[in-house]
Every structure is written in structure tokens, then in C-alpha cells.
Design an enzyme around this catalytic site. Structure first.
Site, mmCIF file in Angstrom:
data_model
loop_
_atom_site.group_PDB
_atom_site.id
_atom_site.type_symbol
_atom_site.label_atom_id
_atom_site.label_comp_id
_atom_site.label_asym_id
_atom_site.label_seq_id
_atom_site.Cartn_x
_atom_site.Cartn_y
_atom_site.Cartn_z
ATOM 1 C CG ASP A 40 -18.059 -7.399 -15.851
ATOM 2 O OD1 ASP A 40 -19.294 -7.578 -15.834
ATOM 3 O OD2 ASP A 40 -17.528 -6.280 -15.978
ATOM 4 C CB ILE A 41 -16.392 -6.571 -21.140
ATOM 5 C CG1 ILE A 41 -16.466 -7.892 -21.923
ATOM 6 C CG2 ILE A 41 -15.602 -5.524 -21.946
ATOM 7 C CD1 ILE A 41 -17.168 -7.780 -23.265
ATOM 8 C CD GLU A 81 -21.335 -5.186 -18.660
ATOM 9 O OE1 GLU A 81 -21.141 -4.414 -17.721
ATOM 10 O OE2 GLU A 81 -22.417 -5.260 -19.276
#
Length: 333
Positions: free
Chosen positions: A211-212, A254
């Protein structure tokens, strides 16, 4: 050389035609063609080359027999016989390879071959590849052989073109258009296949969920175009780190997943290399340089897992722990 049939009575083996009708995808079809060609026109080597339009090159996609030019070899169009056949859309015979100045002919001769013949694969005037055969003998191919190969190429071109279109449509349906990674639909297909191999053949695999960090803040501060550029650059960096055998997917937004085949005992270090590579990158957007980090959740398939969702949920739990513990972390469960 066995006697060739007359121009009006070219026949193909029933087994070959039946096998083609049962082929499941383009790769299987190409392999079948390269396997059967030497049986139809006596040869010591057969291959299928397909064009790579953006690069203006040809790639050997399927091969049977002599491997003087190996499968997956990239050949230039300029300076090769196969490239000339591809460009001019005209069959060529070379019955004395030792005298040829063409790069591919030289390679074939170095590998022991002395004759070769190439025919274009074309549909509606568009050439997309070639059929190639080679022989250890000098002067192996005569005009009647050329007629046969050209007829086979013309027949197969329609078949291959249809399969190539299907492959393109399938790839488009399984690819995220922004990042050009595989999508969630593809993850389900590939993940379930890997899980089946685990249950049947005990072939292990691992999952890295990514996950960004604080991605919403990037969209809020710089705009959604900047967010899109971050996703594109991030995906490019990850592809440079992971191995060709790994599978990279965008889940949406994301969130991304990597499936790693095999019993990788250092999977945590592998995930850390990915996390570090992303931390080291930056995205230039207009006048701003955007830095990002990622959180990773890592797990491997367990003996008690009864479906892919078990692996997915465990990776998700590990990712949640990375976020809870400050982000820009890798957690393994």
C-alpha cells in the site's frame, strides 16, 4: 529429400490439423506449428518469428530441432534474411548459407545448417511474422517446397491472426490501463492456479501486499494527475526489482500485490528490497519532486490454508500491522 506433392494436391497431416483445432492459446499453437513443419517439409529445424512493431525487431517465439538461433532470440530486421522476408512480404530460399552475409544465415551456418527457407505470415497485406525452416544439407529446398511453405504460411496466417487478436483482447481485459500491471481479475486467476499447484503438487508461493503510504495526501496536495504519475513511476520501479517469474497486480487505488513462486525463505528481505527501492525513488511532477514510501504485508501459503483467500487475508493483516506501526515497514506473518 522426400518427393513433394504437386501444386494442386498439397495435403496436411490430419493429426496436425486436429492438434491445431484443440490448441488452447497462441503459445501452444506456435509450438505445434514448429513441431509439425519439419514433418511436412523435411527439415532439421523449424521456427516461428513474430514482429515487435515498436522495436522494429523479430523474436523467435517457437522452435523445434536445431537451436543454432535459440527461442526468444531477438533479431534485427535490417541485415537479416528473416527481416527482409518480413519487410518485403516475399518468400526467400538460401541453399548455401556459408555464402550469405545475413546475420541470421551466418548464425544458422555456425550451428551446422546449410540451407534455409523463410515465408511471410500476412493478413490483409499486413505481415506480422515468418515461418522458418532449415536443413543440414546443401541445396535442400526446391521451388515445389517453396510453394508448399507459402501455402502453409497463408493458411496458418489466418489462424494465427485470430489467436493473436484473442490474446491481445485477453491481455487488455487482465491489465490495468494506467500502470500496465495485471489487474485484480488476473490476480484471482493466477492466484487460484498457484493455490491449486500447492494443493496438488505442493509447490509453495508467497504473497506481498503493498500500500502506498498517505496516497490521498498526494492527490489532495498535487492533484489526481500527479497521483496517476506516482502510480506509473512506482509500478515501473517495482517491475525493475522483481523477478520475471513473479506476478505483479494492481488491486485498485494505491494497493498492489506480488505473488512469488517457489519456497523463498528470504521473502522478507525480498519485500524489503522493494520497499527500499520505492523509498529511494522520486517523482518529478511539474515543479515538484514527490517522495513516497510503501507499507508491505508478507505471508507464505500454509498447510492449513484451504483457499487463496486465507493467504490474502493473512497478507492483509500483515499490511495492517505495518500501517499501525508507523508505515514504511515490512511485516511478515
Amino acid at each position: 529429400m522426400s518427393a513433394s506433392p504437386s501444386y494442386e494436391s498439397i495435403c496436411l497431416p490430419i493429426k496436425f490439423m486436429n492438434a491445431l483445432s484443440r490448441s488452447q492459446d497462441l503459445n501452444e499453437t506456435l509450438n505445434l506449428i514448429s513441431y509439425w513443419l519439419p514433418k511436412i517439409i523435411e527439415s532439421d529445424r523449424a521456427s516461428v518469428c513474430l514482429g515487435n512493431r515498436p522495436d522494429e525487431t523479430l523474436e523467435v517465439y517457437a522452435l523445434f530441432g536445431n537451436n543454432a538461433i535459440k527461442a526468444k532470440t531477438i533479431l534485427p530486421i535490417h541485415g537479416t534474411m528473416v527481416g527482409r522476408v518480413y519487410q518485403n512480404k516475399t518468400l526467400e530460399i538460401q541453399n548455401n548459407l556459408r555464402k550469405s552475409e545475413d546475420l541470421d544465415c551466418k548464425k544458422l551456418h555456425q550451428g551446422g545448417l546449410n540451407s534455409c527457407m523463410d515465408a511471410p505470415l500476412q493478413k490483409l497485406g499486413n505481415c506480422f511474422g515468418t515461418l522458418n525452416i532449415g536443413s543440414l544439407s546443401d541445396s535442400a529446398y526446391q521451388p515445389e517446397d517453396a510453394v508448399m511453405l507459402e501455402c502453409i504460411a497463408n493458411w496458418l496466417a489466418n489462424y494465427l491472426h485470430s489467436q493473436m487478436e484473442i490474446s491481445v483482447q485477453k491481455k487488455r481485459a487482465e491489465t490495468d490501463p494506467l500502470t500496465e500491471t495485471s489487474n485484480r481479475r488476473c490476480l484471482t486467476t493466477v492466484g487460484n492456479e498457484m493455490f491449486s499447484r500447492w494443493k496438488i503438487k505442493h509447490q509453495p508461493f508467497s504473497m506481498i501486499m503493498i500500500d502506498i503510504d498517505n496516497f490521498k495526501r498526494i492527490n489532495d496536495c498535487y492533484g489526481h494527475n500527479a497521483g496517476d504519475q506516482v502510480l506509473i513511476n512506482f509500478s515501473s520501479v517495482v517491475r525493475q526489482v522483481i523477478r520475471k517469474s513473479d506476478h505483479f497486480f494492481r488491486m485498485g487505488g494505491e494497493e498492489f500485490v506480488i505473488l512469488v513462486e517457489g519456497n523463498d525463505k528470504s521473502i522478507s528481505k525480498y519485500a524489503e528490497r522493494i520497499r527500499q527501492a520505492v523509498e529511494d525513488m522520486s517523482v518529478q511532477y511539474e515543479q515538484s519532486k514527490i517522495k513516497i514510501t510503501i507499507s508491505c504485508g508478507v505471508t507464505s501459503v500454509h498447510r492449513e490454508d484451504d483457499k487463496l483467500e486465507c493467504v490474502y487475508c493473512r497478507a492483509d493483516q500483515a499490511l495492517y500491522q505495518s500501517k499501525q506501526n508507523g508505515r514504511n515497514l515490512t511485516t511478515v506473518i
